[in-house]
Write an enzyme that holds these catalytic residues in place. Structure first.
Site, PDB file in Angstrom:
ATOM      1  CE  LYS A  14     -14.026  -2.461   0.241  1.00  0.00           C
ATOM      2  NZ  LYS A  14     -13.723  -2.226   1.654  1.00  0.00           N
ATOM      3  CE  LYS A  67      -6.087  -7.092  -1.749  1.00  0.00           C
ATOM      4  NZ  LYS A  67      -6.196  -6.995  -0.349  1.00  0.00           N
ATOM      5  CE  LYS A  98      -4.412  -1.507   1.875  1.00  0.00           C
ATOM      6  NZ  LYS A  98      -5.444  -1.274   2.885  1.00  0.00           N
TER       7      LYS A  98
HETATM    8  P1  AMP Z   1     -11.302  -4.807   3.132  1.00  0.00           P
HETATM    9  O1  AMP Z   1     -12.185  -4.382   2.020  1.00  0.00           O
HETATM   10  O2  AMP Z   1      -9.852  -4.683   2.784  1.00  0.00           O
HETATM   11  O3  AMP Z   1     -11.660  -4.204   4.439  1.00  0.00           O
HETATM   12  O4  AMP Z   1     -11.524  -6.370   3.301  1.00  0.00           O
HETATM   13  C1  AMP Z   1     -12.634  -6.925   3.975  1.00  0.00           C
HETATM   14  C2  AMP Z   1     -12.535  -8.437   3.969  1.00  0.00           C
HETATM   15  O5  AMP Z   1     -12.596  -8.932   2.624  1.00  0.00           O
HETATM   16  C3  AMP Z   1     -11.214  -8.964   4.547  1.00  0.00           C
HETATM   17  O6  AMP Z   1     -11.487 -10.138   5.293  1.00  0.00           O
HETATM   18  C4  AMP Z   1     -10.392  -9.279   3.340  1.00  0.00           C
HETATM   19  O7  AMP Z   1      -9.457 -10.306   3.588  1.00  0.00           O
HETATM   20  C5  AMP Z   1     -11.460  -9.751   2.349  1.00  0.00           C
HETATM   21  N1  AMP Z   1     -11.033  -9.506   0.956  1.00  0.00           N
HETATM   22  C6  AMP Z   1     -10.738  -8.310   0.383  1.00  0.00           C
HETATM   23  N2  AMP Z   1     -10.398  -8.463  -0.910  1.00  0.00           N
HETATM   24  C7  AMP Z   1     -10.476  -9.793  -1.171  1.00  0.00           C
HETATM   25  C8  AMP Z   1     -10.256 -10.605  -2.334  1.00  0.00           C
HETATM   26  N3  AMP Z   1      -9.891 -10.064  -3.492  1.00  0.00           N
HETATM   27  N4  AMP Z   1     -10.431 -11.944  -2.226  1.00  0.00           N
HETATM   28  C9  AMP Z   1     -10.807 -12.505  -1.047  1.00  0.00           C
HETATM   29  N5  AMP Z   1     -11.043 -11.802   0.085  1.00  0.00           N
HETATM   30  C10 AMP Z   1     -10.888 -10.468   0.032  1.00  0.00           C
END
Ligand code: AMP
Ligand code: TRP
Length: 333
Positions: free
Chosen positions: A201, A198, A114
């Site tokens: 957002k 991956k 990041k």
């Molecule tokens: P975040 O949007 O970063 O707060 O992520 C929220 C949850 O979604 C966390 O448990 C992340 O590990 C999971 N997550 C985010 N992006 C991915 C992805 N591309 N594949 C699988 N899990 C994800």
């Protein structure tokens, strides 16, 4: 033993299929198993580790709650709240940052990704982000933490911090050592445009992800444009492992259909991508459109969403304030 589940999601934009299949789908299952205590936190303090537009952040907090509810999390059965409303999170994060070691944090790969090339300009919050995450988990004596694969390292750090605190202050078992709950097969959903990145957002192109708020036409268009390769669908796992885009699309299908990867490979082996993509589009529409419609409906019910957050934060405060009081006593305040 009763499981205590805790997880967090950042309110930094629309939730996508990666969030859903990697984390939220799992939250819903855990929430439906009656014996679990579940806490799902909208981690707004984590969100501000990178710049946020205040008005957008405010909307995104409600948007995240709407996505939780629309995906099937029952607010009667779990606590849903936003992190900033329970001050113990910030307090515990400070105390734990005096327990965590620089060397441990220096190893965190998410910070490196990041912060990018210009580490000197990253916020201190982005660097110490995993300590705040440890505070979130440890304040509630959480036993299990459902997350996507990208959070595995942060959970290991949380376990190290808990252990060091217990050792330093010679109180066995004060902080419970939490277990990660990471799906075995589909824990990392990749970008529709690049099977090595991956789904995220923050990716500029919206074509790289399926958002939980996408319309039917958007889903059809995104799957049509999703990157593939010129060969027919693979017949073995070994072949699949060499073809990242094909692997990602088959994983998405398997996860949505709740079937094993091997079964999907057998089902589509030798077929053309166009045929597979039609079936994938159908299952996406079937599973995601009801969520998308419900999110839109809920977003018009601001008072309802605010009420859930208020009630959730009262319940969370009740638990966290007791734990932080004990932490104060232990460290000698
Ligand atoms: P975040 O949007 O970063 O707060 O992520 C929220 C949850 O979604 C966390 O448990 C992340 O590990 C999971 N997550 C985010 N992006 C991915 C992805 N591309 N594949 C699988 N899990 C994800
Ligand atoms: N760091 C997690 C992410 O980016 C979100 C998060 C914050 C979290 N606190 C947590 C996840 C506690 C699980 C438990 O996805």
């Amino acid at each position: 033993m009763k499981k205590k589940i805790f997880s967090g999601v950042q309110p930094t934009g629309n939730l996508h299929l990666g969030n859903y299949l990697g984390a939220i789908k799992n939250f819903v299952e855990l929430n439906n198993e009656n014996e679990n205590d579940c806490i799902f936190c909208v981690v707004d303090l984590h969100a501000i580790t990178v710049n946020q537009d205040p008005r957008e952040l405010n909307n995104n907090i409600r948007g995240t709650v709407a996505s939780f509810l629309a995906s099937g999390i029952d607010p009667e059965k779990s606590i849903i709240f936003n992190q900033s409303q329970v001050s113990a999170h910030s307090e515990a994060a400070w105390i734990l940052s005096c327990v965590a070691r620089m060397g441990w944090l220096n190893r965190m790969t998410q910070f490196k990704e990041k912060a990018g090339k210009d580490k000197e300009k990253a916020s201190i919050g982005l660097y110490s982000y995993p300590v705040l995450m440890a505070a979130d988990i440890l304040l509630y004596d959480s036993t299990h933490v459902p997350v996507g694969d990208d959070q595995k390292q942060h959970l290991e750090l949380c376990r190290d911090i808990a252990q060091k605190f217990n050792n330093d202050f010679k109180i066995d078992n004060f902080f419970k050592i939490p277990e990660p709950l990471i799906q075995k097969e589909f824990s990392r959903i990749m970008s529709l445009k690049d099977g090595s990145k991956k789904m995220s957002k923050s990716e500029v192109s919206d074509l790289s992800r399926i958002n939980l708020t996408d319309t039917k036409d958007q889903i059809i268009n995104k799957i049509k444009k999703a990157k593939t390769d010129p060969l027919p669908m693979p017949s073995t796992i070994e072949e699949l492992n060499k073809r990242p885009e094909a692997k990602n699309l088959i994983c998405i299908y398997s996860s949505l259909a709740n079937i094993k990867l091997e079964e999907s490979i057998k089902k589509f082996s030798g077929k053309n991508f166009s045929e597979f993509k039609e079936i994938l589009t159908d299952i996406l529409i079937d599973k995601i459109i009801p969520i998308s419609v419900e999110i839109r409906k809920l977003l018009d019910e601001k008072n309802y969403l605010d009420k859930i957050l208020l009630e959730g934060s009262r319940k969370a405060e009740n638990i966290a304030s007791k734990k932080i009081k004990k932490i104060h006593e232990i460290v000698g305040f």
